[in-house]
Enzyme design. Structure first.
Site, PDB file in Angstrom:
ATOM      1  N   LYS A  13       0.828  -1.219   0.000  1.00 51.35           N
ATOM      2  CA  LYS A  13       0.000   0.000   0.000  1.00 51.35           C
ATOM      3  C   LYS A  13       0.860   1.265   0.000  1.00 51.35           C
ATOM      4  O   LYS A  13       0.623   2.186  -0.773  1.00 51.35           O
ATOM      5  CB  LYS A  13      -0.930   0.017   1.233  1.00 51.35           C
ATOM      6  N   ARG A  88      -8.823   1.272  10.035  1.00 56.19           N
ATOM      7  CA  ARG A  88      -8.469  -0.123  10.304  1.00 56.19           C
ATOM      8  C   ARG A  88      -9.550  -0.828  11.101  1.00 56.19           C
ATOM      9  O   ARG A  88      -9.411  -2.029  11.364  1.00 56.19           O
ATOM     10  CB  ARG A  88      -7.183  -0.177  11.101  1.00 56.19           C
ATOM     11  N   ARG A 127      11.776  -6.022   4.153  1.00 60.95           N
ATOM     12  CA  ARG A 127      11.539  -4.568   4.003  1.00 60.95           C
ATOM     13  C   ARG A 127      12.611  -3.777   4.752  1.00 60.95           C
ATOM     14  O   ARG A 127      12.961  -4.106   5.875  1.00 60.95           O
ATOM     15  CB  ARG A 127      10.163  -4.199   4.557  1.00 60.95           C
ATOM     16  N   ARG A 160      12.138  -1.969  10.528  1.00 64.54           N
ATOM     17  CA  ARG A 160      11.166  -1.546  11.534  1.00 64.54           C
ATOM     18  C   ARG A 160      11.104  -2.544  12.682  1.00 64.54           C
ATOM     19  O   ARG A 160      11.207  -3.754  12.461  1.00 64.54           O
ATOM     20  CB  ARG A 160       9.776  -1.435  10.881  1.00 64.54           C
ATOM     21  N   ARG A 171       0.354  -9.078  13.419  1.00 62.21           N
ATOM     22  CA  ARG A 171      -0.317  -7.970  12.725  1.00 62.21           C
ATOM     23  C   ARG A 171      -1.284  -8.501  11.676  1.00 62.21           C
ATOM     24  O   ARG A 171      -2.360  -7.938  11.467  1.00 62.21           O
ATOM     25  CB  ARG A 171       0.730  -7.044  12.071  1.00 62.21           C
TER      26      ARG A 171
END
Ligand code: ADP
Ligand code: AMP
Length: 219
Positions: A13, A88, A127, A160, A171
């Protein structure tokens, strides 16, 4: 154009929101980025949300709604915006609809990034984010030219805190429990569009551009 990018963490996203927002000259509003900046600055908000974010849970709705309300009232949102990571929950979606109605605006499209859990875990594990400009890389799919260094600004890349595999799985389960219902919410409003987000970055971008044309045509 007022848009929402919906989908599990790691679906791409943010990557697409940066591209599309740049083309249409509208802001990319990532609530995750706003919260990470608050944590990094050590503000009151940052102190409140740090542990919640590290655990992979959601920050309370009231906090998120206040943050977003303040953000969309800013001048740069007058011609539209792309939300990435908000709403969310159903409570957040209702609050967003209400605050937009008060501003005589509405969401014009919610684009759902459809991709399987194993693929998002794979993407998120690789990532890396620039500590200076926020550019996002992937060690497998879109690596930086020099290891650990941002192509765009020379900043240092980091992983992260919530991108460890067990937190990513957590998550994902939070997404399935609390966020996936939003697909139905926007479908009922006739605003849901879907992209196959397992495709490469260029293909996904082309598909989103097609959807943007459709939304514009239907205005
Ligand atoms: P999200 O904002 O949905 O959490 P990101 O845009 O940060 O997801 O993407 C997650 C990771 O996957 C990043 O490392 C990014 O570079 C990579 N990525 C994004 N889109 C694709 C894609 N279509 N194919 C492969 N990797 C992708
Ligand atoms: P993201 O960058 O979108 O993956 O978000 C990172 C983390 O920030 C999430 O796991 C949540 O803890 C928190 N967060 C971001 N956006 C929201 C939101 N809309 N509602 C609740 N928590 C959020």
């Amino acid at each position: 154009m007022n848009l929402i990018f919906l989908g599990p963490p790691g679906a791409g996203k943010g990557t697409q929101a940066k591209i599309i927002a740049g083309r249409f000259h509208i802001p990319h509003i990532s609530t995750g980025d706003i919260l990470r900046e608050a944590v990094a600055s050590g503000s009151e908000l940052g102190k409140k949300v740090k542990n919640i974010m590290e655990s992979g849970e959601l920050v309370p709705d009231e906090l998120m709604i206040d943050i977003v309300k303040e953000r969309i009232e800013k001048e740069d949102c007058k011609d539209g915006f792309i939300f990435d990571g908000f709403p969310r929950t159903i409570v957040q979606a209702n609050a967003l609809d209400m605050m937009l109605r008060e501003m005589d605006k509405e969401i014009e499209g919610a684009i759902y990034f459809n991709v399987a859990e194993d693929e998002v875990v794979k993407r998120i594990s690789a990532r890396r984010v620039c500590s200076k400009c926020g550019a996002v890389y992937n060690l497998v799919y879109s690596p930086p030219r020099i290891d650990g260094i941002c192509d765009k600004c020379g900043g240092t890349l980091y992983q992260r805190d919530d991108d460890k595999e067990e937190t990513v799985r957590k998550r994902y389960s939070v997404y399935m429990e609390k966020t996936v219902q939003l697909l139905d919410y926007y479908k009922k409003q006739g605003k849901l569009f879907e992209v196959d987000a397992s495709k490469d970055i260029e293909d996904v971008k082309d598909k989103i551009m097609e959807i943007m044309e459709k939304i514009r045509g239907g205005r």
